[in-house]
Design an enzyme around this catalytic site. Structure first.
Site, mmCIF file in Angstrom:
data_model
loop_
_atom_site.group_PDB
_atom_site.id
_atom_site.type_symbol
_atom_site.label_atom_id
_atom_site.label_comp_id
_atom_site.label_asym_id
_atom_site.label_seq_id
_atom_site.Cartn_x
_atom_site.Cartn_y
_atom_site.Cartn_z
ATOM 1 N N THR A 318 0.836 -1.206 0.000
ATOM 2 C CA THR A 318 0.000 0.000 0.000
ATOM 3 C C THR A 318 0.869 1.254 0.000
ATOM 4 O O THR A 318 0.595 2.225 -0.717
ATOM 5 C CB THR A 318 -0.923 0.008 1.231
ATOM 6 O OG1 THR A 318 -1.769 -1.146 1.202
ATOM 7 C CG2 THR A 318 -1.798 1.258 1.249
ATOM 8 N N TRP A 321 2.512 1.595 -3.441
ATOM 9 C CA TRP A 321 1.540 2.013 -4.451
ATOM 10 C C TRP A 321 1.458 3.532 -4.522
ATOM 11 O O TRP A 321 1.288 4.099 -5.592
ATOM 12 C CB TRP A 321 0.166 1.436 -4.113
ATOM 13 C CG TRP A 321 -0.911 1.828 -5.086
ATOM 14 C CD1 TRP A 321 -1.277 1.173 -6.234
ATOM 15 C CD2 TRP A 321 -1.782 2.975 -5.006
ATOM 16 N NE1 TRP A 321 -2.300 1.824 -6.865
ATOM 17 C CE2 TRP A 321 -2.627 2.943 -6.141
ATOM 18 C CE3 TRP A 321 -1.920 4.014 -4.104
ATOM 19 C CZ2 TRP A 321 -3.606 3.913 -6.377
ATOM 20 C CZ3 TRP A 321 -2.886 4.989 -4.343
ATOM 21 C CH2 TRP A 321 -3.715 4.926 -5.462
ATOM 22 N N HIS A 322 1.612 4.189 -3.383
ATOM 23 C CA HIS A 322 1.452 5.647 -3.352
ATOM 24 C C HIS A 322 2.628 6.385 -3.959
ATOM 25 O O HIS A 322 2.468 7.534 -4.385
ATOM 26 C CB HIS A 322 1.226 6.122 -1.915
ATOM 27 C CG HIS A 322 -0.172 5.939 -1.438
ATOM 28 N ND1 HIS A 322 -0.616 4.753 -0.886
ATOM 29 C CD2 HIS A 322 -1.249 6.772 -1.453
ATOM 30 C CE1 HIS A 322 -1.899 4.879 -0.565
ATOM 31 N NE2 HIS A 322 -2.309 6.087 -0.907
ATOM 32 N N GLY A 323 3.787 5.776 -4.003
ATOM 33 C CA GLY A 323 4.895 6.503 -4.595
ATOM 34 C C GLY A 323 6.212 5.761 -4.513
ATOM 35 O O GLY A 323 6.393 4.858 -3.690
ATOM 36 N N PHE A 473 -0.219 9.782 -8.426
ATOM 37 C CA PHE A 473 -0.204 8.372 -8.073
ATOM 38 C C PHE A 473 -0.814 7.516 -9.162
ATOM 39 O O PHE A 473 -0.626 6.331 -9.187
ATOM 40 C CB PHE A 473 -0.941 8.138 -6.739
ATOM 41 C CG PHE A 473 -0.365 8.958 -5.613
ATOM 42 C CD1 PHE A 473 0.991 9.007 -5.404
ATOM 43 C CD2 PHE A 473 -1.192 9.701 -4.796
ATOM 44 C CE1 PHE A 473 1.536 9.768 -4.376
ATOM 45 C CE2 PHE A 473 -0.666 10.474 -3.756
ATOM 46 C CZ PHE A 473 0.687 10.497 -3.553
#
Length: 473
Positions: A318, A321-323, A473
């Site tokens: 998680t 996934w954001h960066g 994102f």
């Protein structure tokens, strides 16, 4: 990009809506697809071909899975699925994480491999996860295969939620792709949601985000404790009103075209635990990871040790996934540890504590988490956290703290009030819950929306600061 995208909508949306509603029903998906691709190409002309590749590949993969399953060839169906997953993850990894991975190798080995420096396609994490969820659900038998390329392309590229979510699983709108029925009530509700989202994003998120930028530009070693907390609170409200505002706009635009997307936020800042917070924040992403990663890993069915492993894997992913930065990994692990602590230690104690204490406890750790999330430079992020707890000996407050409080107190009150259910409940009391509004009440509502629209457009035209945090994102 954000500025031009919003003004693009204001400029072309009325004409598209008119064309959409006067067109025969069988052409409405064609109109949506064409406008969605045009909308994406407006900001990313060359990457529209990447989207078309993704759409076409997963469309044919879905066909292949369906055909193989009908032939009873499960291995062939699985090969098709793995092809979809691997290609999608490769595309996502190449565009989003190549620089990060090469930079990490360089720092660990002393190598000097040049970074590709490839621009990130807007919204790639969102539409990649959507296409993967489609092929996985076709393989599992959780949704029927879409045999019309236009309809499938419309699902993937649909402009309301294309560039910043929510992540829409195909199975949740499969019936709507075929048989949706637009009506005046949905259209009116769509306008309501869009205007609320626009106001949240432009009038609240932008203004309070500018405060965070002002404080973040100051020398961190000189920040008073109060000033550091004001900055952290400013970003806490900015990211909520920015992202939930965009989700409201996406849901509202979807309703104008007859679609009902699932909610993506449910007042997360009123949560009384970290576990509850993640049931209310970015619901579509949490649901995606739970359904397509956590449960396939075994979920909580294989003993406590594997459950701990599964939770940490999901939350590390998680974060990633954001960066493509270590602070996102740290942020994901931070929440994984907090959720495990609640599950294994606080599970029975927390519900017995006073509600106010539980809310303060939750928001304390959420605010700390947002500092980790925002500060891609880990050393700066840790220094900022040090300033929040008086580590530089600068005192609790100074003249700067008082000045910022006086200038932004009203905005903080509005943000605090707006992040709860009180505005919704107040509107229900004033306007009546479910009853038909009088002409005077309708006039007040129209004036309210008109004021939001005029102020937002004026701000967009005049302001130079207008980020959409989740576009990247």
């Amino acid at each position: 990009m954000v500025f031009s995208s919003l003004l693009f909508l204001f400029r072309f949306l009325p004409a598209v809506l008119i064309l959409y509603y006067i067109a025969p029903r069988k052409l409405r998906n064609v109109i949506l697809l064409a406008f969605s691709l045009f909308f994406y190409a407006w900001g990313e002309p060359k990457y529209v071909f990447l989207m078309l590749f993704t759409i076409t590949m997963d469309y044919f993969v879905g066909q292949g899975i369906d055909k193989a399953k009908k032939e009873g060839n499960q291995k062939k169906a699985k090969r098709f699925l793995m092809c979809s997953i691997l290609v999608n993850l490769f595309v996502l990894g190449f565009f989003k994480y190549a620089d990060f991975l090469i930079g990490t190798v360089n720092s660990l080995t002393g190598a000097s491999i040049p970074l590709p420096g490839i621009p990130l396609p807007i919204g790639i994490s969102f539409f990649t996860f959507q296409t993967m969820s489609y092929t996985i659900d076709v393989y599992r038998g959780n949704t029927t295969v879409q045999k019309n390329w236009i309809k499938y392309g419309t699902y993937v590229s649909m402009f309301p939620q294309l560039i910043a979510g929510p992540i829409v699983q195909y199975k949740t709108i499969a019936e709507q792709m075929e048989h949706r029925r637009e009506n005046a009530d949905d259209f009116a509700e769509g306008i309501h949601r869009f205007m609320i989202g626009l106001g949240k994003k432009v009038l609240i998120a932008n203004n309070i985000g500018a405060l965070w930028d002002t404080i973040a530009a100051l020398p961190v070693e000189g920040l008073a404790v109060g000033t550091a907390w004001i900055g952290a609170l400013a970003f806490t409200f900015q990211i909520y009103f920015d992202f939930s505002g965009y989700s409201d706009m996406a849901i509202g635009l979807g309703k104008m075209f007859g679609f009902h997307f699932l909610e993506n936020f449910n007042y997360p800042y009123i949560s009384r635990s970290i576990t509850e917070f993640w049931r209310r924040w970015h619901i579509s992403l949490s649901s995606w990871f739970k359904e397509y990663v956590y449960i396939p890993l075994g979920g909580n069915r294989a003993g406590i040790a594997k459950q701990i492993r599964n939770i940490l894997i999901v939350w590390m992913l998680t974060g990633i996934w954001h960066g493509a930065s270590w602070n996102y990994v740290a942020w994901g692990v931070y929440y994984g540890v907090l959720l495990l602590f609640e599950k294994l230690v606080l599970g029975r104690v927390l519900p017995k504590l006073p509600s106010l204490f539980r809310r303060i406890y939750t928001m304390f750790f959420v605010i700390i988490g947002w500092v980790l999330f925002k500060c891609e430079d880990m050393s700066y992020g840790l220094s900022y956290l040090k300033a929040m707890f008086g580590g530089f000996g600068t005192g609790l407050w100074n003249q700067e703290t008082i000045y910022l409080l006086c200038n932004y107190a009203v905005l903080f009150v509005i943000a605090l009030f707006g992040s709860t259910m009180l505005p919704k409940r107040g509107a229900a009391v004033v306007l009546g819950n479910g009853r038909k509004k009088t002409w005077a009440e309708n006039a007040v509502v129209l004036i309210f929306y008109g004021l939001i629209f005029v102020l937002s457009v004026a701000y967009l035209v005049d302001a130079t600061y207008n980020p959409f945090l989740y576009f990247r994102f």
